[in-house]
Design an enzyme around this catalytic site. Sequence first.
Site, short mmCIF file in Angstrom:
data_model
loop_
_atom_site.label_atom_id
_atom_site.label_comp_id
_atom_site.label_asym_id
_atom_site.label_seq_id
_atom_site.Cartn_x
_atom_site.Cartn_y
_atom_site.Cartn_z
CB CYS A 32 41.81 25.69 -7.54
SG CYS A 32 41.75 23.96 -7.00
NE ARG A 60 44.98 26.66 -5.30
CZ ARG A 60 45.55 27.45 -6.20
NH1 ARG A 60 45.86 28.70 -5.90
NH2 ARG A 60 45.83 26.98 -7.41
#
Length: 463
Positions: A416, A421
């Site tokens: 990410c 994430r």
Amino acid sequence: MKRQLLWVLTAFMLLTLLAGCTPKSEETEETGQETKVQSSEGETKEAQITEEEQGMNYVGTEAVVQALPDENSVVVDTRSSAAFNGWALKDEVRGGHIKGATLFSAEWVNLFEDDEALLAELERMHITSEKNVVLYGYGTDSAEALASKLDALGFESLAVYKDGFSTWSSDENLGVNALEHYEMLVYPEWVNENLEAGNVAVYEVSWGPGEKYAQAHIPNAAHINTDDFEVGPLWNRKTDAEIEEALLKNGVTHDMTVVLYGADSTASARIASIMMYAGVEDVRLLDGGFQGWQAAGFEVAAGGVEATEASEFGVEVPQHPEYIIDMEEAKTLLESETGNLVSIRSWAEYIGETSGYDYIEKAGRIDGAVYGFAGSDPWHMEDYRTVSNTMLNYEDIAVRWAESGITADDQNAFYCGTGWRASEAWFYAYVMGFENPAVYDGGWKEWSETEGAPIAVGEPEVK
């Protein structure tokens, strides 16, 4: 001609079995307190209906079996995410869910701002008013509750599986699916029970000193600052020696059962990936995070809990270096025919409309990376979570990934902006049983700041 006749007969049987899914009409044969249901063998069976059950349409196991493969029907599990994933919460013979069912917990109904938002989420879970909807729970309570709400929303073809999942799971001839490592996603009641028994160490994870943690946290949970384990400006993991030092500072040894949670699941997933990389043998996430703990009605505590420092981790760090890869390994993966570099960023970030963060200058994506979904912006992960912040139906995640060429037997490295994430997607891949999942630690920040690293912008060409 034979195939056409078989299709017609099958359709007829399914419609007959789901007769309880439609509102009562003149075609429904009623005799006092009895409703006649046509079985697939053509035999007429009589189902006794009590006074409390009148007005609700019920079907048996055979109707569910027939509905599962029908594209015009959907079978809905109305229990909790934990039950759907595999936890046997009512001592059922097999934990999990009816194979082919989708998840929509009755507990979620009141979490939406309005009916429009609820309908949008139902559609995301493949539950629409055009379909015959068969709902089940352990018994009938949760299924009846959701059926009543759907009826108010204008759903016309509704039925409740009266026998429920406990009966279904006891029949070995009926299919049950469960998340491969469901035990790594724990639920509030499990955490509370094991905390009281002294079986687990619980940590709230966030960036910074934990001001919100000090205001309210799970009782006896200590706080982990992500700065203990990663460092700017790239926000990669620290050195192996520094990671071991941070683990000891927080009282973590390799043989502990550690439960991580937070207001933001990406932060706890980030630390989970580093702990597992280091060699902590039993790392679990509280599915739903602090929101789930509060929703379950458990008490919270204020102030802080000081972790007792450990003297020895117990094994050499790292035990699983394959869980986190660096830039050269990411480049090698891009050239592989059996691997993927997977972007866990918003679509706007992926196509280069925004870099995502004010501390990342360039916008775009790693050239050759596939889109793995994420959320509407860098701070949301709606594509992986339900409205209750728990993990989305993992079978839906697998289908969506497969459409992007991301499969369980490939080597998949998730990235990410700087790793949070990506770590959540990695954790989900791990619990789903993916064989070689990894986090590309440097992510878009490192890649975009490396001279000569190939970058792409715009929507990728459809192959």
